[in-house]
Design a protein around this motif. Structure first.
Motif, short mmCIF file in Angstrom:
data_model
loop_
_atom_site.label_atom_id
_atom_site.label_comp_id
_atom_site.label_asym_id
_atom_site.label_seq_id
_atom_site.Cartn_x
_atom_site.Cartn_y
_atom_site.Cartn_z
N VAL B 195 0.84 -1.20 0.00
CA VAL B 195 0.00 0.00 0.00
C VAL B 195 0.87 1.25 0.00
CG1 VAL B 195 -1.88 -1.14 1.26
CG2 VAL B 195 -0.15 0.13 2.52
N ALA B 196 0.28 2.33 -0.50
CA ALA B 196 0.93 3.65 -0.39
C ALA B 196 -0.17 4.69 -0.22
CB ALA B 196 1.75 3.95 -1.64
N PRO B 197 -0.02 5.56 0.74
CA PRO B 197 -1.04 6.60 0.89
C PRO B 197 -0.88 7.64 -0.23
CG PRO B 197 0.69 6.87 2.55
CD PRO B 197 1.04 5.66 1.77
N ARG B 198 -1.97 8.00 -0.88
CA ARG B 198 -1.88 9.00 -1.96
C ARG B 198 -1.51 10.37 -1.40
NH1 ARG B 198 -3.57 6.65 -6.62
NH2 ARG B 198 -5.07 4.95 -6.45
N PHE B 199 -1.83 10.58 -0.10
CA PHE B 199 -1.52 11.87 0.50
C PHE B 199 -0.07 11.94 0.99
CE2 PHE B 199 -1.90 9.98 4.71
CZ PHE B 199 -2.87 8.98 4.55
N SER B 200 0.65 10.82 0.90
CA SER B 200 2.05 10.81 1.30
C SER B 200 2.74 9.66 0.58
CB SER B 200 2.16 10.65 2.83
OG SER B 200 3.47 10.86 3.25
N PRO B 201 2.91 9.79 -0.76
CA PRO B 201 3.33 8.64 -1.58
C PRO B 201 4.67 8.04 -1.15
CG PRO B 201 2.63 10.49 -2.95
CD PRO B 201 2.70 11.00 -1.56
N GLY B 202 5.50 8.79 -0.49
CA GLY B 202 6.80 8.26 -0.07
C GLY B 202 6.71 7.21 1.01
N ARG B 203 5.54 7.00 1.57
CA ARG B 203 5.41 6.05 2.67
C ARG B 203 4.86 4.70 2.20
NH1 ARG B 203 6.27 8.66 7.57
NH2 ARG B 203 5.75 10.87 7.64
N ALA B 204 5.23 4.28 1.00
CA ALA B 204 4.77 2.97 0.51
C ALA B 204 5.30 1.87 1.43
CB ALA B 204 5.29 2.76 -0.91
N TYR B 205 4.51 0.80 1.54
CA TYR B 205 4.89 -0.29 2.45
C TYR B 205 4.40 -1.61 1.90
CZ TYR B 205 5.21 -3.07 6.71
OH TYR B 205 5.52 -4.04 7.62
N VAL B 206 5.29 -2.58 1.90
CA VAL B 206 4.91 -3.93 1.48
C VAL B 206 4.74 -4.77 2.74
CG1 VAL B 206 5.57 -5.95 0.13
CG2 VAL B 206 6.22 -3.66 -0.66
N SER B 207 3.53 -5.25 2.94
CA SER B 207 3.25 -6.01 4.17
C SER B 207 3.61 -7.49 3.96
CB SER B 207 1.78 -5.88 4.53
OG SER B 207 0.99 -6.70 3.68
N THR B 208 3.38 -8.26 4.98
CA THR B 208 3.58 -9.70 4.89
C THR B 208 2.25 -10.43 4.74
OG1 THR B 208 3.47 -9.83 7.28
CG2 THR B 208 5.67 -9.65 6.31
N LEU B 209 1.19 -9.66 4.50
CA LEU B 209 -0.15 -10.25 4.53
C LEU B 209 -0.59 -10.69 3.13
CD1 LEU B 209 -1.81 -7.49 6.75
CD2 LEU B 209 -1.04 -9.76 7.51
N PRO B 210 -0.85 -12.01 2.92
CA PRO B 210 -1.40 -12.45 1.64
C PRO B 210 -2.84 -11.95 1.51
CG PRO B 210 -1.07 -14.32 3.11
CD PRO B 210 -0.66 -13.12 3.86
N PHE B 211 -3.20 -11.54 0.31
CA PHE B 211 -4.54 -10.97 0.15
C PHE B 211 -5.07 -11.25 -1.24
CE2 PHE B 211 -4.62 -7.07 -2.54
CZ PHE B 211 -3.32 -7.15 -3.02
N ARG B 212 -6.34 -10.97 -1.43
CA ARG B 212 -6.96 -11.09 -2.75
C ARG B 212 -7.89 -9.90 -2.91
NH1 ARG B 212 -11.49 -14.07 -4.30
NH2 ARG B 212 -11.60 -15.04 -2.25
N ARG B 213 -7.84 -9.31 -4.09
CA ARG B 213 -8.76 -8.20 -4.36
C ARG B 213 -10.08 -8.77 -4.84
NH1 ARG B 213 -7.85 -2.89 -7.91
NH2 ARG B 213 -9.97 -2.11 -7.69
N LEU B 214 -11.18 -8.28 -4.30
CA LEU B 214 -12.51 -8.76 -4.69
C LEU B 214 -13.09 -7.88 -5.78
CD1 LEU B 214 -13.97 -9.51 -1.14
CD2 LEU B 214 -12.86 -11.10 -2.71
N ARG B 215 -13.83 -8.52 -6.68
CA ARG B 215 -14.45 -7.76 -7.76
C ARG B 215 -15.87 -7.38 -7.35
NH1 ARG B 215 -11.22 -7.70 -11.86
NH2 ARG B 215 -9.74 -9.37 -12.20
#
Lengths: 437, 231
Positions: B195-215
């Protein structure tokens, strides 16, 4: 002595003028409560008094004292946290908790009241040495009034360059996080509760770190939450090495006050609270210089309004002019009513005993407990932590002499290898607990 | 002017602190306000928070709590908050506040859910919803169900990624975590949530959490991204 750096012109007013200002504000609060707040309308009616009957301070005793027990009883009836003693317009607000030994009360506090009240806090912090551009540490938890006042002062009144919030809360178990934050972020202004300071010192010792080194960045360290004797304060100041170590006294319902370098009590910020000292037995007002129950009224007629509230503290208004030059009157607080022990007909607080023990240099940092018996006590009974390598017989004689000279009482001393952690300081314990040492 | 927060867990670079500007605080508080609305909070409601002052659940809750924050979640939603500490020893005090203040929703550190559930099980007072929040973790589904039964209330989960100023909350309708695309950019980085906050793009972070985007949209927020966290 003139104040070198006044916060505003009120710091230059004579004390009498400050009391007059507080009295005018108090009258306004009484009129407001009588007209608009059902809880106080009923209370005034039952007492057969109106605000117009209160013409001089001595008349205040006609208004019943409000206790925490009464507030807790109101809360227990429900009412959703509003009991007819609140006033405010639609604006941002929060509920605060006033936690203590007798229970947790809630206060509803809107932005505008916190804003006005924070000016008293800002004045206190200014006197303590806070200046714009400093780095400040916020230690109080969000449910506590101090957190809200700190937020206003550090952001809007005396803007700080950075405000640091440590992880955890003000309980001693989080001292490690707090010490890390102090070492890493080097704050200059810190206001914290005394038990947390002792926990920090223990954490320094655990890490083999000199307290002076840990607190080297501090300009001001304010401590609240327990009365310190002057000798204990001097010893703590020496160990910490901070420029200013100052005591504060206050409570969520009304009072803001702060100590100064003269260490003659706390300067009472009369712009936000009016304080009386009354005889605990009769409720009659006591003059400056006499010890009694601290009774206070918040002078900002918004949010939860506490009129003639007695939080259970014993103190006195000191009949002194402070050598620091500040005109704000001096209030000294010695302890809590429930901690009073009567020995040979004399009501004592742990502070009184500690002040005597501090006359014995070997006992300055030694924990002691006062024993309370069910029946009458003809002599004082103490349990003291045994200082390593001490000549106990000689030390006992010194304690007897100090207690006799300070209080005119005989004393029986028991020595313990170590007192339980919860007894640290000078607590009052029941006779049944003595066997647990 | 900056608010420096000591973090619950160190950042990937080892730092234990995060420094927030007033602009970041405002946008971060907007995310919390949206979580509150998703939990059912509206004007005039009360919300109780069981967490520490350095947690975004607390410092974003109101402008009265946080220096340099002009509008917290409470000001945006119109609620009145009350904070309790994030330690188990003060859970009984929090339960007492359920009786005294009748809050509609509680936001709770996930590690406090068992003691809170135990205390609420024996109390006649409850709430409409309890939201269990954790940093780079969520309360396991089975534990969440147990808490629902013991607390006799809806239990939702909230995911915090403090390094990225990220908040996403489970929706009571679709049970997916809702993410606000105007506030956060979300992508897949080797199967893990990034994730990266659009209000502070420099703070992108890759978590350890597996996920799936739902449609597909959810009626609870037709324009929200929806994700589900995989076991």
């Amino acid at each position: 002595m003139a104040v070198a750096e006044p916060f505003d012109e009120k710091d230059l007013w004579p004390t009498e003028r400050l009391w007059q200002m507080a009295w005018r504000r108090l009258k306004r609060v009484l009129r407001h409560a009588y007209r608009r707040l059902p809880f106080y309308q009923q209370r005034f009616h039952q007492a057969g008094v109106t605000p117009e009957d209160i013409r001089i301070p001595a008349h205040l005793s006609r208004i019943p004292i409000l206790t925490k027990a009464e507030v807790l009883a109101l809360q227990s009836q429900g009412g959703g946290g509003l009991f007819g003693m609140e006033w405010g317009r639609r604006e941002s607000s929060v509920f605060l908790l006033s936690s203590g030994t007798v229970g947790t009360a809630t206060l509803w506090e809107p932005w505008s009241k916190m804003w006005l009240r924070s000016w008293a806090c800002a004045r206190a912090y200014w006197h303590m040495g806070l200046r714009p551009g400093m780095r400040a540490l916020m230690v109080a938890p969000s449910w506590h009034l101090v957190a809200l006042l700190d937020r206003m002062v550090f952001d809007r009144i005396i803007p700080c360059q950075a405000v640091i919030v440590p992880w955890g809360t003000h309980l001693p178990v989080y001292a490690g996080h707090l010490l890390d934050a102090i070492l890493d972020q080097r704050p200059q202004f810190v206001n914290m509760f005394l038990p947390m300071l002792y926990a920090l010192l223990a954490e320094c010792q655990r890490r083999g770190l000199e307290a002076r080194q840990a607190f080297a960045s501090f300009h001001t360290l304010g401590v609240t939450g327990a009365g310190m004797t002057i000798k204990a304060w001097r010893e703590l100041h020496r160990r910490l090495g901070v420029r200013e170590l100052l005591e504060g006294y206050g409570h969520a319902e009304a009072v803001v006050s702060h100590g100064c370098s003269a260490h003659l009590g706390h300067h009472l910020m009369l712009e936000s609270s009016y304080v009386e000292i009354v005889d605990p037995a009769t409720g009659q007002p006591l003059p400056p210089g006499q010890r009694g129950l601290v009774v206070s009224t918040v002078l900002i007629p918004q949010g939860s309004l506490y009129i003639r509230f007695a939080p259970g503290d014993i103190g006195e208004l000191l009949p002194l002019r402070c050598p620091c030059g500040l005109p704000w009157p001096l209030l000294e607080v010695y302890g809590r009513v429930e901690d009073q022990v009567t020995v040979a007909g004399r009501a004592l607080l742990p502070y009184d005993v500690r002040a005597c023990l501090d006359e014995v240099p070997e006992l300055l940092t030694v924990s002691a407990a006062i024993v309370r018996r069910h029946g009458p006590m003809s002599r004082l009974e103490l349990v003291l932590e045994r200082p390593p390598g001490a000549d106990l017989a000689q030390l006992e004689r010194k304690v007897e002499e100090a207690i006799w000279q300070g209080l005119g009482l005989e004393v029986q001393v028991r020595w313990a290898q170590a007192l339980p952690a919860r007894w640290k300081g000078t607590p009052v314990i029941h006779e049944e607990e003595v066997g647990h040492v | 002017m900056e608010l420096i927060l000591q973090l619950e867990r160190p950042l990937p670079d080892g730092s234990r602190y995060i420094s927030l500007t007033p602009g970041e605080l405002e946008a971060y508080a907007l995310a919390l306000a949206r979580c509150w609305r998703l939990a059912g909070l509206g004007r005039g409601d009360r919300v109780i928070i069981f967490d520490f002052g350095a947690s975004p659940l607390s410092f974003l809750a109101s402008c009265l709590y946080s220096p340099f924050l002009r509008r917290g979640a409470a000001e945006r939603v119109g609620c009145t908050p009350v904070c309790n500490d994030g330690v188990a020893t003060v859970v009984p005090r929090g339960v007492q506040m359920l009786k005294v203040l009748a809050p509609k929703v509680a936001y709770v550190r996930a590690d406090l859910m068992p003691p809170l559930a135990a205390a609420m099980e024996n109390s006649p007072h409850t709430l409409q919803t309890v939201v269990a929040a954790a940093e780079e973790a969520v309360l396991p589904a089975a534990e969440t169900q147990r808490c629902r039964e013991r607390m006799r209330t809806e239990v939702l989960r909230l995911l915090r990624l403090d390094a990225a100023l990220f908040l996403a909350q489970e929706c009571p309708r679709c049970r997916a975590f809702h993410v606000w695309p105007d506030l956060y950019q979300v992508w897949d980085e080797g199967g893990a949530l990034a994730v990266a906050p659009r209000f502070s793009p420099g703070r992108a972070y890759v978590s350890t959490l597996p996920f799936r985007r739902l449609r597909g949209p959810c009626p609870g927020g037709p324009r929200h991204f929806r994700i589900t966290l995989l076991p």
